[in-house]
Write a protein that holds these residues in place. Structure first.
Motif: not given
Length: 103
Positions: A33-36, A51-55, A59-60
């Motif tokens: 899901a995250h790669v897609a 927030p950027v921290v969530l983004q 991604i991590s």
């Protein structure tokens, strides 16, 4: 390595083996899901998530989820612990990011 791996899996009760398989399936799906999402939206795929921290966290997960898969597949206890930590952070992050839809 193969014999040692079979011994580690074989030493586990059936319910533990089943739980480990569920872990692997869940984290493989999370990776997919995250790669897609990243393939569709690039690094800005989660820009609307707050927030950027969530983004950065979402991604991590492209790295963290497969690490959990490998460690659990190797029947390493630290894979289970890492999976628990990842999920303990992922669930509240998703609730926060999707709060408006949840209400």
């Amino acid at each position: 390595m193969g014999i040692e791996l079979r011994q580690r899996w074989g030493a586990q009760p059936i319910w533990v083996r089943c739980a480990l398989v569920v872990y692997v399936i869940g984290f493989v799906e999370g990776t997919r899901a995250h790669v897609a999402d990243l393939l569709r939206g690039g690094l800005g795929a989660y820009a609307s998530y707050g927030p950027v921290v969530l983004q950065v966290f979402f991604i991590s997960l492209v790295v963290l989820d497969p690490i959990v898969v490998v460690l659990v597949a190797l029947a390493r206890p630290n894979g289970v612990w890492l999976g628990l930590v990842v999920m303990a952070m992922d669930v509240p992050a998703n609730v926060f990011a999707n709060w408006s839809m949840l209400r």
